[in-house]
Design an enzyme around this catalytic site. Sequence first.
Site, PDB file in Angstrom:
ATOM      1  N   HIS A  83       0.830  -1.207   0.000  1.00 47.45           N
ATOM      2  CA  HIS A  83       0.000   0.000   0.000  1.00 47.45           C
ATOM      3  C   HIS A  83       0.864   1.256   0.000  1.00 47.45           C
ATOM      4  O   HIS A  83       1.937   1.288   0.598  1.00 47.45           O
ATOM      5  CB  HIS A  83      -0.907   0.018   1.227  1.00 47.45           C
ATOM      6  CG  HIS A  83      -1.829  -1.152   1.280  1.00 47.45           C
ATOM      7  ND1 HIS A  83      -2.284  -1.685   2.462  1.00 47.45           N
ATOM      8  CD2 HIS A  83      -2.398  -1.905   0.295  1.00 47.45           C
ATOM      9  CE1 HIS A  83      -3.087  -2.709   2.205  1.00 47.45           C
ATOM     10  NE2 HIS A  83      -3.163  -2.868   0.900  1.00 47.45           N
TER      11      HIS A  83
ATOM     12  N   TYR B  49       1.360   0.274  14.098  1.00 49.12           N
ATOM     13  CA  TYR B  49       2.089   1.286  13.349  1.00 49.12           C
ATOM     14  C   TYR B  49       1.476   2.660  13.506  1.00 49.12           C
ATOM     15  O   TYR B  49       0.288   2.812  13.738  1.00 49.12           O
ATOM     16  CB  TYR B  49       2.268   0.899  11.884  1.00 49.12           C
ATOM     17  CG  TYR B  49       1.032   0.684  11.056  1.00 49.12           C
ATOM     18  CD1 TYR B  49       0.609   1.660  10.151  1.00 49.12           C
ATOM     19  CD2 TYR B  49       0.316  -0.499  11.119  1.00 49.12           C
ATOM     20  CE1 TYR B  49      -0.494   1.455   9.340  1.00 49.12           C
ATOM     21  CE2 TYR B  49      -0.788  -0.720  10.311  1.00 49.12           C
ATOM     22  CZ  TYR B  49      -1.195   0.258   9.423  1.00 49.12           C
ATOM     23  OH  TYR B  49      -2.292   0.049   8.627  1.00 49.12           O
TER      24      TYR B  49
END
Length: 189
Positions: free
Chosen positions: A60, A130
């Site tokens: 991504h 994250y």
Amino acid sequence: MRSIGIDGAWVREPKVFRDPRGSFHEWFQEQENRAATGRDFVLRQANCVVSNRGAVRGLHYTSVPPGQRKYFTCVRGAMLGAVVDVRVGSPTFGDWRTVELTADEPGEFYVCEGLAAGFMALHDDSVLVYLCSQTYQPQFEHGIHPLDPDLGIEWAAGIVPDLSDKDAKAPTLAEARLRGLLPSYEDCA
């Protein structure tokens, strides 16, 4: 933090303090981050992903602008992270690197805008957390097929990749370039 050979991608191997009760380490340190990257990391969103063995998430990346930097660590199990330079005009365009992140040997993976990132879970119930420099905005989200044969990313041997429908339908890097979906190196600088 040390570069992994693609401008805008670093790994960090923190000092871990262990004693009979467990361990402690700093998994993000802004001053060290700024010294390596030359930029402040403004936190806009934090995510947690739980994956079973073989799950592949990504590759991504986000349109530039707005761009999105990400800072990853694995807090349970193990993940194989991959980064691909998708910046048209970059000296390393199309190059990729992999980094293994494990809960047993903590480390972090920093990815700047213009780089596509993805992960493969190496164990069941692996947990990746994250930090993101921008909130998720679906209209700016893009993907590259993680099994693009022209890229040839070496995912973990002996593990069958399990892709989401979205990632299985993602274009190859060449298709994304032809469609004008990739950021330019200049826009990411």
